[in-house]
Structure formats: C-alpha cells, structure tokens
Design an enzyme around this catalytic site. Structure first.
Site, PDB file in Angstrom:
ATOM      1  N   CYS A 164       0.801  -1.225   0.000  1.00 14.66           N
ATOM      2  CA  CYS A 164       0.000   0.000   0.000  1.00 14.66           C
ATOM      3  C   CYS A 164       0.836   1.278   0.000  1.00 14.66           C
ATOM      4  O   CYS A 164       0.284   2.373  -0.043  1.00 14.66           O
ATOM      5  CB  CYS A 164      -0.943  -0.002   1.196  1.00 14.66           C
ATOM      6  N   HIS A 304      -2.063   8.146   6.281  1.00 17.58           N
ATOM      7  CA  HIS A 304      -2.350   6.849   5.664  1.00 17.58           C
ATOM      8  C   HIS A 304      -3.687   6.331   6.167  1.00 17.58           C
ATOM      9  O   HIS A 304      -4.491   5.830   5.375  1.00 17.58           O
ATOM     10  CB  HIS A 304      -1.224   5.863   5.985  1.00 17.58           C
ATOM     11  N   GLU A 315      -0.109   5.352  13.719  1.00 18.93           N
ATOM     12  CA  GLU A 315       0.290   6.495  12.893  1.00 18.93           C
ATOM     13  C   GLU A 315       0.072   7.816  13.619  1.00 18.93           C
ATOM     14  O   GLU A 315       0.920   8.722  13.551  1.00 18.93           O
ATOM     15  CB  GLU A 315      -0.481   6.494  11.581  1.00 18.93           C
ATOM     16  N   LYS A 336      -9.027   8.543   2.920  1.00 17.30           N
ATOM     17  CA  LYS A 336      -9.564   7.208   2.618  1.00 17.30           C
ATOM     18  C   LYS A 336     -10.982   7.051   3.143  1.00 17.30           C
ATOM     19  O   LYS A 336     -11.702   6.134   2.720  1.00 17.30           O
ATOM     20  CB  LYS A 336      -8.665   6.127   3.223  1.00 17.30           C
ATOM     21  N   HIS A 341      -9.650   2.568   0.178  1.00 23.15           N
ATOM     22  CA  HIS A 341      -8.207   2.296   0.164  1.00 23.15           C
ATOM     23  C   HIS A 341      -7.833   1.713  -1.193  1.00 23.15           C
ATOM     24  O   HIS A 341      -8.160   0.565  -1.498  1.00 23.15           O
ATOM     25  CB  HIS A 341      -7.867   1.325   1.293  1.00 23.15           C
ATOM     26  N   PHE A 402       1.843  -3.335   3.895  1.00 22.88           N
ATOM     27  CA  PHE A 402       2.192  -4.668   4.369  1.00 22.88           C
ATOM     28  C   PHE A 402       3.650  -4.950   4.014  1.00 22.88           C
ATOM     29  O   PHE A 402       4.119  -4.610   2.931  1.00 22.88           O
ATOM     30  CB  PHE A 402       1.313  -5.719   3.701  1.00 22.88           C
TER      31      PHE A 402
END
Length: 414
Positions: A164, A304, A315, A336, A341, A402
């Site tokens: 991502c 994010h 985050e 998002k 996403h 990931f």
C-alpha cells in the site's frame, strides 16, 4: 556535481471512486462524498462473500478507452493510462527528449483480474484457450510499460512494489531520477484494480476489511472508536514531475514542490505495523530533513489512516512524536474515509490530494468520525474543508504498506 535540482509538480491525473478525473475527484473530496457502494454483481451470492461493497471506480474505462486497448490491458493498466493522459495534458504535454523522460508507476497487487480469468479459462477450457497476452497483462510492470509507451519515456520505466506504499514510493523514485540527473521529466504514480472476489475474500479472512454492509458510505471511519477495517477501492493517480529548471524554461505552471522524500522499513511483522511507530517516525523525519523543513513549517498531513483498529493510532502517535508540540497547528486529513483504500494506488492519489491542498490552501475533510478515538491527540479535519495558512507552507503525505514499508513525502508551496 552542481546543486541538487528542485523537483516540481506540473501535472495531475486520476480516475477514482469519486470521479473520472482530478477536478471531479477533488470537488467530491471537499464535499465529503463517499465513493463506497454495494456490489452490482452476483458475487455475494455466488461466493458467499462476507463483504458486499467497495469503493468502485466512478467512470468505467470503457467510457474512455477504445476497444482494442481494453482487450490487451488489465484494468490496472487501463486506469494508469487514463490517469496518465490527464496528467500529461494537464502539464501541457511537455516537449522533452524521450531519453530524458522517465516513468514510474506501481501496483501493489498487479493484474489480478487477468490472473484469475486465465486460471478460470485453463481449468474450464484447457491450455489452448489461454490468451497469448496473458503474461504481459498480468505482470506488475504492465501499467508502467503502457505508460512509457503512451508518453514515449525512454529514461527508464520502473514499477516499485511495496504493497500500500507503492504509489508513494513510485513518486519518491521519480523525484530521485530527476535529482540524480537521469531525467528532466518523470510520469509517476500508482494504480490498482483489485475489486475482485478473491482478494476481497482474502482481505476479509485477514479481518482487515470493514463489515459494515448495511451502510457502505459510513464504513470507512478513520480514528473513530467504531472503526472496524478499511474499504477496498480501485483507481489510479499520476503526477508529472519536472526539474524546476525544465519547468521554468517552458513556462510551466507549478502546483507544488516535491521537496522531500523519506523511506524506511519496520522489519517487525509482515502485516502489522511496529507498535512503537519508529519506522514511520524515521520516514517522516527523513522526508522533512530532505526538504529542509522543521515541524513548525508543516500545516497539513494527509494520513495513511486506513480505518483499521490498530494502524490508525500507531500512525497518530508517530505524527505526534515527529512533530511534537507543533502538531497542534497541523490540519490532519484522512481521505480514505471518502475514496476507500486504493492499495497500490493510495499513496499516489493522496499525493495528488496533498498537492491540491497546498495549492488551493484547503485541507479535505475526514468523514464518518462521529466519536473520535480518545487517544487521538491531533487536530482532525472533520466533515468540512479547513483553510490552510498563506505564505510558504509544507504538507506531509504518509503511506505505509504490508511488509513494513514506510514512505513519507513532503510537498511545499510553489
């Protein structure tokens, strides 16, 4: 060697769940529109999917590309070419020698539609019925290969895959190509077309998708106490990067400077972020140092923030750690919540939105946050856009993936 060239953004392109181009997507983001919608297919009944919705593309490629192109391209490449055409035209179709023009377009998953369709054909009809274009369509560098053909880029065509964080890392690499003197202009971005029953089933099995089937538009709720996972989206976003010298020589309009890039790896877990957030902190700090900005210069962060129970707050704590007390005056957006996403396309789309936030001095809202997490110690922009200060300002775009990939970009006003 001479001084390092500044890298500027001169063109923007996108096709997203909010719109088929950048102006439509930006207007919908400012208006707080959700791109999530129920599946208009028989997938749910056919496969017993536990998730019945996604943030699907707003304008089908069939409305934009001709049939011969559609037949030889996976949707991930189709989206990338559509976004590239808009970005290139938006930049004024720069006149640049092909050997000085690069392309960096990434996908986190690649041609999953092509892969699964070919497997179905092999199983049901045999090897002779598998299309000869299958491998060129499914390979993860297929989108950038088509983009390089589209604009005639010969300085290099690269596809960095970092889940991502792929789209943001592609843009970071594009900037480094210009800084290193390998190119004067680079088309860079990310794309994803993974709204397919197999990845949806797989993501659901990993318990990372929201199960809010009764209210898709309210499902993506970053930082809300009731968040339960992300909403998978699809689409692409592309920026045209140029050396400041090249842009000035042709009289190009500059929307922002890509002033700093930072990358790191957690080396902690394949799918979970390091709870300490140290890798994220390093990436943001590196990007700010690279840009020559200090925390007091940062007025906006596009987070994010996927709407997962763990990731959002890791985050948030990382942002607070790297910005300190100056985080109090930073307008935090989690877009998002509207776009879903886009996986490998997410960082690129959020770069486009960050460029526009800096250019128009307006931070997009975060929707669906009725009850902010009490641990959130940041100024979240909710429900309506937030004006940003005048003068020279900086904004940060975070992208994490990931595998422990962390990418931060710093955009400053032109």
């Amino acid at each position: 060697m001479g001084p390092r060239p500044d890298v500027v953004v001169t063109g923007l392109g996108a096709t997203t769940p909010l719109g088929g181009d950048v102006p439509t997507t930006w207007a919908a983001a400012l208006a707080g529109v959700s791109g999530a919608r129920p599946f208009d297919t028989s997938w749910v009944e056919q496969y017993g999917l536990p998730v019945t919705f996604a943030a699907t593309i707003a304008v089908a490629p069939e409305a934009v590309l001709d049939r011969p192109m559609l037949r030889k391209m996976d949707p991930s490449a189709q989206y990338a070419v559509i976004a590239t055409r808009e970005a290139w035209a938006h930049a004024g179709s720069p006149q640049v020698a092909p050997e000085r023009l690069g392309a960096v377009v990434s996908s986190g998953i690649g041609g999953i539609w092509t892969t699964m369709d070919a497997w179905d054909t092999l199983r049901t009809k045999g090897a002779r019925r598998v299309l000869p274009m299958t491998v060129p369509m499914l390979m993860p560098n297929s989108p950038v290969a088509y983009v390089s053909l589209e604009v005639g880029a010969r300085a290099g065509a690269h596809a960095l895959v970092s889940a991502c964080a792929s789209g943001a890392e592609a843009i970071a690499h594009g900037a480094q190509m210009i800084r290193a003197g390998h190119a004067d202009v680079v088309v860079a971005g990310g794309t994803e077309a993974a709204v397919h029953p197999m990845p949806i089933a797989a993501f659901a099995a990993s318990r990372t998708l929201s199960l809010r089937n009764d209210d898709p538009q309210a499902a993506s709720r970053p930082y809300d106490v009731d968040r339960d996972g992300f909403v998978i989206g699809e689409g692409a976003a592309v920026v045209v990067l140029e050396s400041a010298e090249h842009a000035a020589a042709r009289g190009a309009r500059v929307y922002a400077l890509l002033a700093g890039v930072g990358t790191s790896a957690d080396a902690y877990h394949l799918t979970s972020p390091d709870p300490s957030g140290q890798g994220q902190v390093r990436a943001v700090h590196e990007a700010m140092t690279d840009a020559g900005v200090v925390p007091a210069d940062v007025v906006h962060v596009n987070a994010h923030a996927t709407s997962t129970t763990v990731g959002d707050m890791v985050e948030a704590h990382s942002i607070r750690q790297v910005l300190g007390a100056d985080a109090d005056h930073v307008a935090l957006s989690a877009t998002k919540s509207m776009t879903g996403h886009l996986l490998g396309g997410a960082g690129a789309l959020e770069t486009v939105l960050t460029v526009l936030a800096v250019h128009h001095r307006s931070a997009p809202p975060t929707i669906n946050v009725a009850n902010p997490d009490p641990e959130l110690d940041l100024d979240l922009v909710r429900e309506a856009p937030r004006p940003l200060p005048s003068g020279q300002v900086a904004a940060v775009n975070n992208s994490f993936g990931f595998g422990g990939h962390n990418v931060a970009l710093v955009l400053t006003s032109a």
